[in-house]
Design an enzyme around this catalytic site. Structure first.
Site, PDB file in Angstrom:
ATOM      1  N   CYS A 381      11.622  32.090  32.258  1.00 24.66           N
ATOM      2  CA  CYS A 381      11.801  30.795  31.591  1.00 24.66           C
ATOM      3  C   CYS A 381      11.009  30.745  30.279  1.00 24.66           C
ATOM      4  CB  CYS A 381      11.480  29.647  32.543  1.00 24.66           C
ATOM      5  SG  CYS A 381      12.408  28.164  32.112  1.00 24.66           S
ATOM      6  N   HIS A 507      14.742  30.648  37.149  1.00 31.52           N
ATOM      7  CA  HIS A 507      13.555  30.850  37.991  1.00 31.52           C
ATOM      8  C   HIS A 507      13.911  31.640  39.260  1.00 31.52           C
ATOM      9  CE1 HIS A 507      10.674  28.331  35.817  1.00 31.52           C
ATOM     10  NE2 HIS A 507      11.725  27.619  35.489  1.00 31.52           N
ATOM     11  N   GLU A 509      12.045  33.156  41.143  1.00 37.09           N
ATOM     12  CA  GLU A 509      11.012  33.034  42.183  1.00 37.09           C
ATOM     13  C   GLU A 509      11.362  31.996  43.243  1.00 37.09           C
ATOM     14  OE1 GLU A 509      10.765  31.958  39.109  1.00 37.09           O
ATOM     15  OE2 GLU A 509       9.469  30.205  38.881  1.00 37.09           O
TER      16      GLU A 509
END
Ligand code: GLN
Length: 537
Positions: A381, A507, A509
């Site tokens: 990001c 993202h 994650e």
């Protein structure tokens, strides 16, 4: 009709209620049960999207674009099940909804009150999780028993016990049993008082989970049982885990917490299938190699600000039987010229997401180091946006290149607002949020990692790569390896001729799980290991 389990916390905060709830979710799923999990936060923000990481840690994003509590990250990582907008709500959202209905005239002239209007709204939000085929709704109540703002929530869950029948509802209280060094013993009084507080409200817990640094003796268990009015086999010990948080489901299952729940609900299910989980813990405890990853953060001192990032890096390590040592470096300090030694020691460098100006120049410096020294780099990001700025300034010669988030008057706005964001004035819930599709370029590092041509990942940002500069970037060797299917948005970039330099606008994650490490984290850690092992040979 689903059964309900309510998890409350007592004595102190930070006991790991989210991890405990997530672990409980895991063991129930391992018994073949269909569950839904929900985190209830009694604070007044409508959602945590506008809160600072200092206050709240990471904001976790769901596929359907909700900005939520970081506990939902634990839920997804432990259960492997996606969460949604329904999986987290706050007192702010409940009040907002009740006040909206009041303005609309829905209460037909009645006096609007905490009970029943606020409690009814809370119950309706909880019952929305009771979808077809769901056996158990697991509800984690944020905060600690005794907090004023949590009272209406406790009242609402007490009422659900009355309405559904006590056999269909279970209350589990997570408490703290401190070890007092000077006395050389553990103390049960805080737990007794916390349970007394619950009983005052009308909730009698069916089980206690006791966080403790030491093992609880039989005498302590008996005492907790007697004074807290909980059967002795329902006093569950949750001693600090030795190696990894992923041991927790095994710790709870060993003490029969899942069985206790099934007996309470009069449900019969085959025994827990925890073999993959045992194997995972075994891999974590017995790594065959180590690798060092530097994470360049704005909040390097805050463990919770990058929760999912750290977990995903560890997952990437599990995929290679590697123990990852994470070096948390403050971006601001890199800006001041510090941490060069640490950067030199790193086998891989990761720059996570973020907002605002502080630390950005340090992140850009770390990225330049990774690019020039062939160190595997992963940008996420803001990390992608910084990589674009670095490349613009130092490779394309676009002096003063910047994101318009930091400098609206930059001569080279290489990262800027898209048209639809330019008129936005409200801060809450207005970014590009949630799952967006992305098409991968054949033969790229990204396509290789995912082994796919089309992917879907979760976003949370306002700014985008400025399309005007795409030809200049590509000419100098920046590969636009992931684009939105309509080609209008740059989602992934990578560098030709670098061992592993990949940055993503989304993202990843938020989608990594210990049993299913995210492909990009797996590939990134793999590249870091390859660099380390090559340097040795
Ligand atoms: N601040 C940047 C934006 O809004 C990046 C956001 C992020 O890293 N999540 O676009």
């Amino acid at each position: 009709m689903a059964k309900y389990i309510f998890i409350t916390g007592g004595v102190v905060s930070s006991l790991g209620k989210g991890l405990t709830s997530a672990s409980l979710g895991r063991i129930l799923i391992s018994r073949g049960l269909h569950i839904r999990m929900v985190k209830v936060d009694p604070y007044l923000n409508v959602d945590p999207g506008t809160m600072s990481p200092y206050q709240h840690g990471e904001v976790y994003v769901t596929d359907d674009g909700a900005e939520t509590d970081l506990d939902l990250g634990h839920y997804e990582r432990f259960t492997g099940q996606p969460t949604s907008k329904k999986s987290n709500f706050t007192a702010g959202r409940i009040y907002w909804e009740v006040l909206r209905k009041e303005r609309h005239g829905d209460y037909l002239g009645g006096t609007v009150q905490m009970i029943p209007h606020i409690t009814d709204e809370i119950k309706a939000h909880l019952r929305a999780l009771d979808e077809k085929g769901v056996d158990i709704v697991l509800v984690e109540i944020g905060g600690t028993v005794g907090d004023i703002e949590g009272l209406t929530f406790l009242e609402a869950i007490r009422q659900i016990g009355l309405e559904e029948g006590r056999d269909n509802v279970m209350y589990i209280h997570l408490t703290y049993v401190p070890y007092i060094k000077a006395a050389g013993e553990v103390k049960t009084k805080p737990s007794q008082q916390s349970v007394a507080k619950l009983r005052e409200i009308g909730i009698v817990p069916d089980a206690l989970i006791c966080r403790s640094e030491v093992k609880l003796t039989d005498d302590v268990r008996k005492k907790l049982s007697l004074f807290c009015n909980v059967p002795v086999d329902a006093v569950i010990e949750e001693k600090d885990v030795q190696h990894t948080i992923y041991e927790l489901p095994l710790v709870l299952a060993e003490q029969g917490l899942d069985e206790l729940i099934l007996v309470h609900f009069r449900m019969a299910k085959p025994s827990a299938k925890l073999q993959p989980w045992r194997k995972l813990v075994d891999t974590i405890i017995n790594p065959t190699r180590t690798v060092k990853i530097a994470v360049i953060g704005k909040y390097s001192e805050l463990q919770d600000a990058y929760k999912s990032i750290f977990e995903s890096i560890y997952h990437g390590g599990y995929a290679h039987q590697a123990k990852v040592e994470i070096m948390k470096l403050a971006a601001e300090e890199i800006e001041e010229g510090k941490h060069l030694d640490e950067l030199k020691q790193a086998d891989g460098i990761l720059v996570p997401g973020g907002f605002g100006t502080r630390g950005v120049e340090g992140k850009i410096k770390a990225i330049q180091f990774a690019r020039e020294n062939n160190v595997p780099f992963f940008g996420i990001c803001l990390g992608l946006q910084c990589a674009v700025i670095e490349f613009s300034r130092n490779v394309c010669g676009l002096n003063g290149a910047q994101t318009t988030e930091i400098d609206k008057a930059t001569p080279h706005p290489v990262v800027c607002l898209m048209e639809e964001q330019q008129l936005v004035v409200d801060m809450g819930g207005t970014m590009r949020l949630g799952a967006w599709p992305c098409a991968l370029k054949k033969g790229s590092k990204a396509a290789e990692a995912y082994a796919a041509e089309k992917i879907s990942e979760r976003h949370r940002h306002r700014y985008e790569v400025n399309n005007k500069y795409r030809p200049a970037f590509e000419e100098k060797g920046l590969v636009l390896s992931g684009l939105s299917p309509d080609q209008k948005l740059v989602e992934i970039i990578e560098l030709a001729g670098h061992p592993w330099f990949v940055a993503v606008q989304f993202h990843p994650e938020f989608k990594s799980q210990p049993l299913v490490p995210h492909p990009l984290f797996k590939a990134f850690v793999g590249a870091a290991i390859a660099r380390k092992e090559k340097a040795k040979s």
